[in-house]
Design a protein around this motif. Structure first.
Motif, PDB file in Angstrom:
ATOM      1  N   GLY A 128       0.797  -1.218   0.000  1.00 48.57           N
ATOM      2  CA  GLY A 128       0.000   0.000   0.000  1.00 48.57           C
ATOM      3  C   GLY A 128       0.830   1.269   0.000  1.00 48.57           C
ATOM      4  O   GLY A 128       1.767   1.422  -0.776  1.00 48.57           O
ATOM      5  N   ASN A 129       0.489   2.198   0.926  1.00 46.36           N
ATOM      6  CA  ASN A 129       1.117   3.511   0.948  1.00 46.36           C
ATOM      7  C   ASN A 129       2.350   3.588   1.848  1.00 46.36           C
ATOM      8  O   ASN A 129       2.861   4.683   2.090  1.00 46.36           O
ATOM      9  N   TYR A 130       2.800   2.455   2.356  1.00 53.09           N
ATOM     10  CA  TYR A 130       3.985   2.488   3.206  1.00 53.09           C
ATOM     11  C   TYR A 130       5.212   2.839   2.368  1.00 53.09           C
ATOM     12  O   TYR A 130       5.418   2.311   1.276  1.00 53.09           O
ATOM     13  N   ALA A 131       6.047   3.755   2.928  1.00 57.08           N
ATOM     14  CA  ALA A 131       7.209   4.237   2.178  1.00 57.08           C
ATOM     15  C   ALA A 131       8.491   3.521   2.563  1.00 57.08           C
ATOM     16  O   ALA A 131       9.356   3.302   1.713  1.00 57.08           O
ATOM     17  N   GLN A 132       8.622   3.123   3.841  1.00 57.09           N
ATOM     18  CA  GLN A 132       9.905   2.602   4.293  1.00 57.09           C
ATOM     19  C   GLN A 132       9.727   1.433   5.247  1.00 57.09           C
ATOM     20  O   GLN A 132       8.722   1.317   5.942  1.00 57.09           O
ATOM     21  N   SER A 133      10.772   0.591   5.254  1.00 58.91           N
ATOM     22  CA  SER A 133      10.782  -0.570   6.138  1.00 58.91           C
ATOM     23  C   SER A 133      11.970  -0.452   7.075  1.00 58.91           C
ATOM     24  O   SER A 133      13.123  -0.383   6.619  1.00 58.91           O
ATOM     25  N   LEU A 134      11.703  -0.392   8.371  1.00 60.75           N
ATOM     26  CA  LEU A 134      12.750  -0.276   9.387  1.00 60.75           C
ATOM     27  C   LEU A 134      12.863  -1.586  10.146  1.00 60.75           C
ATOM     28  O   LEU A 134      11.860  -2.093  10.673  1.00 60.75           O
ATOM     29  N   THR A 135      14.053  -2.152  10.206  1.00 55.64           N
ATOM     30  CA  THR A 135      14.285  -3.421  10.897  1.00 55.64           C
ATOM     31  C   THR A 135      15.040  -3.169  12.193  1.00 55.64           C
ATOM     32  O   THR A 135      16.089  -2.507  12.190  1.00 55.64           O
ATOM     33  N   PHE A 136      14.495  -3.707  13.324  1.00 55.95           N
ATOM     34  CA  PHE A 136      15.086  -3.494  14.645  1.00 55.95           C
ATOM     35  C   PHE A 136      15.513  -4.824  15.248  1.00 55.95           C
ATOM     36  O   PHE A 136      14.935  -5.877  14.940  1.00 55.95           O
ATOM     37  N   SER A 137      16.515  -4.743  16.124  1.00 59.51           N
ATOM     38  CA  SER A 137      16.918  -5.916  16.897  1.00 59.51           C
ATOM     39  C   SER A 137      16.922  -5.551  18.373  1.00 59.51           C
ATOM     40  O   SER A 137      17.017  -4.380  18.732  1.00 59.51           O
ATOM     41  N   GLY A 138      16.803  -6.570  19.234  1.00 53.30           N
ATOM     42  CA  GLY A 138      16.856  -6.340  20.676  1.00 53.30           C
ATOM     43  C   GLY A 138      15.580  -5.781  21.253  1.00 53.30           C
ATOM     44  O   GLY A 138      15.592  -5.278  22.388  1.00 53.30           O
ATOM     45  N   VAL A 139      14.483  -5.828  20.503  1.00 53.03           N
ATOM     46  CA  VAL A 139      13.192  -5.325  20.983  1.00 53.03           C
ATOM     47  C   VAL A 139      12.095  -6.290  20.547  1.00 53.03           C
ATOM     48  O   VAL A 139      12.289  -7.150  19.671  1.00 53.03           O
ATOM     49  N   SER A 140      10.926  -6.136  21.165  1.00 50.26           N
ATOM     50  CA  SER A 140       9.753  -6.898  20.757  1.00 50.26           C
ATOM     51  C   SER A 140       8.850  -6.003  19.923  1.00 50.26           C
ATOM     52  O   SER A 140       9.014  -4.781  19.900  1.00 50.26           O
ATOM     53  N   ALA A 141       7.886  -6.599  19.268  1.00 54.37           N
ATOM     54  CA  ALA A 141       6.967  -5.826  18.430  1.00 54.37           C
ATOM     55  C   ALA A 141       6.186  -4.824  19.270  1.00 54.37           C
ATOM     56  O   ALA A 141       5.871  -3.715  18.817  1.00 54.37           O
ATOM     57  N   ALA A 142       5.909  -5.181  20.523  1.00 56.65           N
ATOM     58  CA  ALA A 142       5.148  -4.285  21.397  1.00 56.65           C
ATOM     59  C   ALA A 142       5.954  -3.038  21.776  1.00 56.65           C
ATOM     60  O   ALA A 142       5.380  -1.995  22.106  1.00 56.65           O
ATOM     61  N   ASP A 143       7.290  -3.156  21.734  1.00 56.02           N
ATOM     62  CA  ASP A 143       8.131  -2.017  22.109  1.00 56.02           C
ATOM     63  C   ASP A 143       8.130  -0.913  21.053  1.00 56.02           C
ATOM     64  O   ASP A 143       8.414   0.252  21.364  1.00 56.02           O
ATOM     65  N   ALA A 162       9.919 -10.660  12.589  1.00 53.95           N
ATOM     66  CA  ALA A 162      10.572 -11.387  11.493  1.00 53.95           C
ATOM     67  C   ALA A 162      11.755 -12.139  12.083  1.00 53.95           C
ATOM     68  O   ALA A 162      12.882 -11.640  12.099  1.00 53.95           O
ATOM     69  N   GLY A 163      11.474 -13.348  12.611  1.00 58.37           N
ATOM     70  CA  GLY A 163      12.523 -14.107  13.291  1.00 58.37           C
ATOM     71  C   GLY A 163      12.893 -13.421  14.588  1.00 58.37           C
ATOM     72  O   GLY A 163      12.044 -13.109  15.418  1.00 58.37           O
ATOM     73  N   SER A 164      14.182 -13.152  14.768  1.00 58.96           N
ATOM     74  CA  SER A 164      14.641 -12.502  15.998  1.00 58.96           C
ATOM     75  C   SER A 164      14.543 -10.980  15.909  1.00 58.96           C
ATOM     76  O   SER A 164      14.809 -10.292  16.899  1.00 58.96           O
ATOM     77  N   ASN A 165      14.166 -10.460  14.746  1.00 59.14           N
ATOM     78  CA  ASN A 165      14.064  -9.015  14.549  1.00 59.14           C
ATOM     79  C   ASN A 165      12.613  -8.564  14.475  1.00 59.14           C
ATOM     80  O   ASN A 165      11.689  -9.377  14.400  1.00 59.14           O
ATOM     81  N   VAL A 166      12.447  -7.240  14.501  1.00 57.56           N
ATOM     82  CA  VAL A 166      11.132  -6.630  14.370  1.00 57.56           C
ATOM     83  C   VAL A 166      11.177  -5.690  13.167  1.00 57.56           C
ATOM     84  O   VAL A 166      12.133  -4.920  13.014  1.00 57.56           O
ATOM     85  N   VAL A 167      10.143  -5.763  12.305  1.00 57.46           N
ATOM     86  CA  VAL A 167      10.083  -4.917  11.115  1.00 57.46           C
ATOM     87  C   VAL A 167       8.909  -3.949  11.272  1.00 57.46           C
ATOM     88  O   VAL A 167       7.793  -4.374  11.603  1.00 57.46           O
TER      89      VAL A 167
END
Length: 388
Positions: A128-143, A162-167
């Motif tokens: 859709g209208n999403y412009a960017q994808s940011l991948t994080f480590s060391g956090v949960s999706a709720a954070d 996404a596995g051990s990461n959050v997108v």
């Protein structure tokens, strides 16, 4: 005018031509070394980067704004007044996302000591209208909530594991988000209202093209100068003129490389102006040398050159000093946008005045200029035709 007529008024410039040659060689070696080791610190015009124009409701405090930009993590940020005392042009050699990553890292540190931004990518086209994808480590999706990615800046957000990461998919890119955030930071820290007037990105491909064309322009200018002086005077004069110009350009570039001063298009324009200024001064000296060779038939080339330099010295000093006065005022009061241009011309005029006296005329000495070099060639049979 003979050397006897010149008398004690003639200054023995060529008496120092060996020390002057050594000085020029030392300056050239130092400049080339600085260019090789440090390189030029190319400005935004050549490297590419972000450029933002903002308007403050009150006169802007430039030193405070520069400190804020440095604290925000922008790469080599520059802030200058633009148009009025409340209009500010902000430039960064990197993208605005550099500051966005620094700001995002601060917010992540409040979530977890191990939290980190792993990558910044384009969002999938089918999302859709999403412009960017940011991948994080060391956090949960709720954070990854509004405290980490404020909706005020990033728009709508979709977070997934996404596995051990959050997108996190965001509606606004990190560049756009941080541009808006920077306005709020500036407003909060300066206590004034801040309005965005313009935001753009100059790509490095454009910078490379401008750099190449500027270099070709200088080489073409030197080639044309050599042809002009060879036709107007003589080949030895053209060698002296071009060596003086190359000498001036290398030393100016070396000065900027040594002190790591931003080299942008205004400085390049100043370097091209130095070529024209130095050439004009050299041509004046050469014209006197050419005129005095036939007049001072019994004088040596050294005496002719000394007399010519003495006759043109007053004109050279007056022209250089008056020009330097104007440039000093521009450098001191002209603001940061024009300071590089003024500084390049100041260095160029000082070096160019020196090279017009020593480098160009020293070259004539090394090439052993003589009166016969300036005499027109005698056509075959001309002596027979002149016989009665």
């Amino acid at each position: 005018m003979s050397s006897e007529q010149a008398g004690n008024k003639t200054i023995n410039f060529m008496g120092a031509y060996l020390p002057a040659t050594v000085l020029s060689v030392v300056l050239l070696i130092a400049s080339i070394t600085a260019l090789t080791v440090n390189g030029l610190k190319f400005g935004l015009d050549f490297t590419g980067g972000a450029q933002v124009e903002v308007s403050f409701s009150q006169p802007a405090d430039i030193p405070e704004i520069r400190k804020i930009l440095n604290d925000e993590g922008l790469v080599n940020p520059v802030a200058v007044l633009f148009g009025s005392d409340s209009e500010v042009l902000i430039r960064s050699q990197g993208a605005m996302s550099d500051g966005g990553e620094t700001s995002l890292a601060r917010r992540l540190a409040g979530v977890s000591a191990n939290a980190a931004l792993v990558s910044v990518d384009r969002a999938p086209r089918d999302r859709g209208n999403y412009a960017q994808s940011l991948t994080f480590s060391g956090v949960s999706a709720a954070d990854i909530n509004d405290s980490v990615l404020p909706a005020k800046y990033f728009g709508s957000i979709e977070v997934s594991s996404a596995g051990s990461n959050v997108v996190a998919l965001t509606e606004n890119s990190l560049d756009t988000a941080y541009t808006d955030e920077l306005l709020d930071v500036l407003a909060a820290k300066t206590g004034t209202d801040v309005e965005l007037r313009r935001s753009e990105f100059v790509g490095p491909q454009i910078g490379a093209e401008l750099r190449d064309e500027g270099g070709l322009g200088m080489l073409l200018a030197l080639a044309v100068v050599m042809m002009y002086v060879a036709v107007r005077f003589q080949f030895k004069f053209s060698v002296g003129a071009v060596l003086a110009l190359v000498h001036d350009v290398i030393i100016v570039l070396g000065f900027f490389a040594l002190f790591q001063i931003d080299f942008d298009l205004t400085v390049l324009a100043a370097v091209l102006a130095v070529i024209g200024y130095s050439l004009n001064d050299t041509i004046v000296v050469f014209d006197r040398v050419r005129e005095n060779f036939p007049r001072m038939r019994k004088s040596s080339p050294v005496e002719v050159i000394n007399t010519s330099l003495t006759q043109s010295l007053e004109r050279t000093l007056i022209t250089s000093l008056t020009t330097l006065l104007v440039l000093m005022m521009l450098f001191i009061f002209g603001g940061e946008l024009i300071s590089g241009f003024a500084l390049a011309l100041i260095v160029g005029i000082v070096v160019g005045t020196y090279s017009s006296i020593y480098v160009s005329c020293n070259t004539l000495m090394w090439l052993r200029i003589v009166k016969e070099d300036l005499m027109p060639p005698v056509k075959e049979g001309s002596e027979i035709d002149e016989m009665p």
